[in-house]
Design an enzyme around this catalytic site. Structure first.
Site, short mmCIF file in Angstrom:
data_model
loop_
_atom_site.label_atom_id
_atom_site.label_comp_id
_atom_site.label_asym_id
_atom_site.label_seq_id
_atom_site.Cartn_x
_atom_site.Cartn_y
_atom_site.Cartn_z
N LEU A 1 4.69 -8.00 -1.56
CA LEU A 1 5.67 -7.91 -0.48
C LEU A 1 5.35 -6.68 0.37
O LEU A 1 5.38 -5.55 -0.12
CB LEU A 1 7.09 -7.82 -1.04
CG LEU A 1 7.54 -8.99 -1.93
CD1 LEU A 1 9.00 -8.81 -2.32
CD2 LEU A 1 7.33 -10.31 -1.23
N ASP A 2 5.03 -6.90 1.62
CA ASP A 2 4.74 -5.79 2.55
C ASP A 2 5.81 -5.81 3.62
O ASP A 2 5.68 -6.46 4.65
CB ASP A 2 3.35 -5.98 3.16
CG ASP A 2 2.93 -4.75 3.96
OD1 ASP A 2 3.76 -3.83 4.08
OD2 ASP A 2 1.79 -4.73 4.47
N THR A 3 6.91 -5.10 3.35
CA THR A 3 8.03 -5.12 4.29
C THR A 3 7.72 -4.35 5.56
O THR A 3 8.33 -4.57 6.59
CB THR A 3 9.28 -4.52 3.63
OG1 THR A 3 8.98 -3.20 3.21
CG2 THR A 3 9.69 -5.34 2.43
#
Length: 550
Positions: free
Chosen positions: A512-514
């Site tokens: 997850l790369d917010t």
């Protein structure tokens, strides 16, 4: 200047200043042109006081006219000025220099016809020379006056100062006008130095004399009473002929101008010497980056005079090479003037090029163009912001850096997360995006394995990117594409876990790369259209496939 400018009275001066330099031009004659002509006459050892009368001007014209074909531009300008001044003295109405030259030519033709008529009436030849140094005495005999020491002194000074530069040739032609072979030999013998050049001149004279003997063989039989023998090449050179024979040949009916023939041989030899002393070709004359255009033109025409070419070829060289070999600044100006521009217009347009004023003007114009183009881009909305948005390493928010952050300082390194050192002293090559103390219902965060770390390499196979910023999936679309088994929370920059998700009916671990609003998946094939993309971070760049509306 007052003495030189006093050659014209008040009324004559008014008529003088109304005459234009060239047909249709704006510039007119002024007093400075008379002063200039007086100085040039002094250089040629001619009395400038002759300019005060029409008779004196006629004498100057008679002396300068034979040298016009081989003379320089300076000599032609002097001839034009004296011709115009003669018309003013004679009260001949002319509007420009060309009309003055036409009037002079018309008068010369009339006087020549009168002389021919008078010679036919009296039985004498019209070709009898009346010019110095052969003159007619009171008894009607043609006698010779020796060349003056003043003329010899002027010739010696020219050789000492110029050392066989191109301007020596027209100077010799002017000083030797009407001279006999004996006078010409006297001028050559006064040259003390430059014996190598003089030896070259002797060889040229011997070659021309041999060619003369070949083309003019001696007629067989005795010479008729009252007739003179035909001159040989050595007679023309003055080595086997007496002064009386030379005068007789020059004044005979028909005459044999041995003086003019010998002078032509000498000028031919001087041309070879000038070419040896000036080895630079006209093709090598180029204007320097900071050289004034006036100095470049002086060097150009000085070298052009030494070129052995016809006048048509020299005119072509002037029109082509003068512009082609100029520096870029002057070349731009000269091309803008067009091919019909005169030399005066060229020198006026290029005046000051290369100086500080010209450079400042060019720089101001360039800055003005850049400013105008930038204004137009901003008005059209084409201006793009070049700088990137800064992001705080402490709190993860955009708009400021960690130095100005108001939030409490995070403990440990901002790069690897370990305590005991700061980010600037961190030795960890690959950034550790994961924190070990995070707990999620779907699984615990862990670090990358060595195999997964190699996935970041550009040589690794392509990954899939699920873009989340432009998908607002409906329930029908969710059923068709597959439902994600986890609702992603808002996670800060320091909390990037690997979680298990379900997409396309397959369970996969995803990073997850917010911060980038992307989800990166590995080793999965999805249906639908995709486009190539490069993503990267601190560890490097990788090639991926980007799927939208998943």
């Amino acid at each position: 200047m007052g003495a030189r400018a006093s050659v014209l009275s008040g009324g004559e001066l008014d008529r003088w200043e109304k005459i234009r330099l060239r047909p249709g031009g704006k510039k007119q004659y002024r007093l400075k042109h008379i002063v200039w002509a007086s100085r040039k006459l002094e250089r040629f050892a001619v009395n400038p006081g002759l300019l005060e009368t029409s008779k004196g001007c006629r004498q100057i014209l008679g002396q300068l006219q034979p040298s016009l074909q081989t003379g320089s531009e300076e000599l032609r300008s002097l001839y034009n000025t004296v011709a115009t001044l003669y018309c003013v003295h004679q009260r001949i109405e002319v509007r420009d220099t060309k009309e003055a030259l036409d009037k002079i030519e018309e008068e010369q033709n009339k006087s020549k016809k009168k002389a021919q008529q008078a010679a036919a009436d009296t039985g004498n030849s019209s070709q009898v020379s009346q010019n110095y140094p052969i003159v007619q005495n009171l008894q009607g005999q043609m006698v010779h006056q020796a060349i003056s020491p003043r003329t010899l002194n002027a010739w010696v000074k020219v050789i000492e100062e110029k050392a066989f530069s191109p301007e020596v040739i027209p100077m010799f032609a002017a000083l030797s006008e009407g001279a006999t072979p004996q006078d010409l030999n006297t001028m050559l013998n006064t040259v003390g130095g430059h014996q190598a050049a003089m030896q070259m001149l002797k060889e040229t004279i011997n070659e021309e004399a041999a060619e003369w003997d070949r083309l003019h063989p001696v007629h067989a039989g005795p010479i008729a009473p009252g007739q003179m023998r035909e001159p040989r090449g050595s007679d023309i050179a003055g080595t086997t002929s007496t002064l009386q024979e030379q005068i007789g040949w020059m004044t005979n009916n028909p005459p044999t101008p041995v003086g003019e023939i010998y002078k032509r041989w000498i000028i031919l030899g001087l041309n070879k010497i000038v070419r040896m002393y000036s080895p630079i070709s006209i093709l090598d004359i180029r204007q320097g980056p900071k050289e004034p255009f006036r100095d470049y033109v002086d060097r150009f025409y000085k070298t052009l005079r030494a070129e052995q070419a016809s006048q048509e070829v020299k005119n072509w060289m002037t029109e082509t090479l003068l512009v082609q070999n100029a520096n870029p600044d002057c070349k731009t100006i000269l091309k803008a003037l067009g091919p019909a521009a005169t030399l005066e217009e060229m020198m006026t347009a290029c005046q000051g090029v290369g100086g500080p004023g010209h450079k400042a003007r060019v720089l101001a114009e360039a800055m003005s163009q850049v400013t105008n183009s930038a204004t137009i881009m901003m008005q059209r909305g084409n201006f793009r912001r070049q700088g990137k948005t800064v992001k705080c390493f402490n709190c993860g928010k955009e708009g400021h850096i960690a130095r100005n952050c108001k939030a409490p300082r995070k403990k440990g390194c901002w790069k690897c997360g370990r305590e005991g050192h700061q980010m600037k002293d961190c030795t960890e090559r690959q950034a550790n995006f994961l924190r070990e103390d995070l707990a999620f219902p779907q699984g615990k965060a862990r670090e990358f394995s060595s195999e997964q770390t190699r996935a970041n390499s550009p040589t690794r196979g392509e990954l899939q990117v699920w873009g989340r910023d432009n998908n607002s999936l409906s329930e029908a679309g969710a059923e068709r594409q597959g439902t994600v088994s986890f609702s992603f929370p808002q996670i800060t920059l320091w909390q990037r876990p690997i979680v298990t998700i379900k997409i396309g009916g397959q369970l996969k671990e995803a990073l997850l790369d917010t911060g980038a609003d992307d989800t990166v998946l590995e080793e999965i094939n999805l249906p639908g259209r995709w486009k190539p993309k490069m993503i990267g971070g601190i560890g490097g760049f990788i090639k991926v496939r980007q799927y939208d509306e998943v």
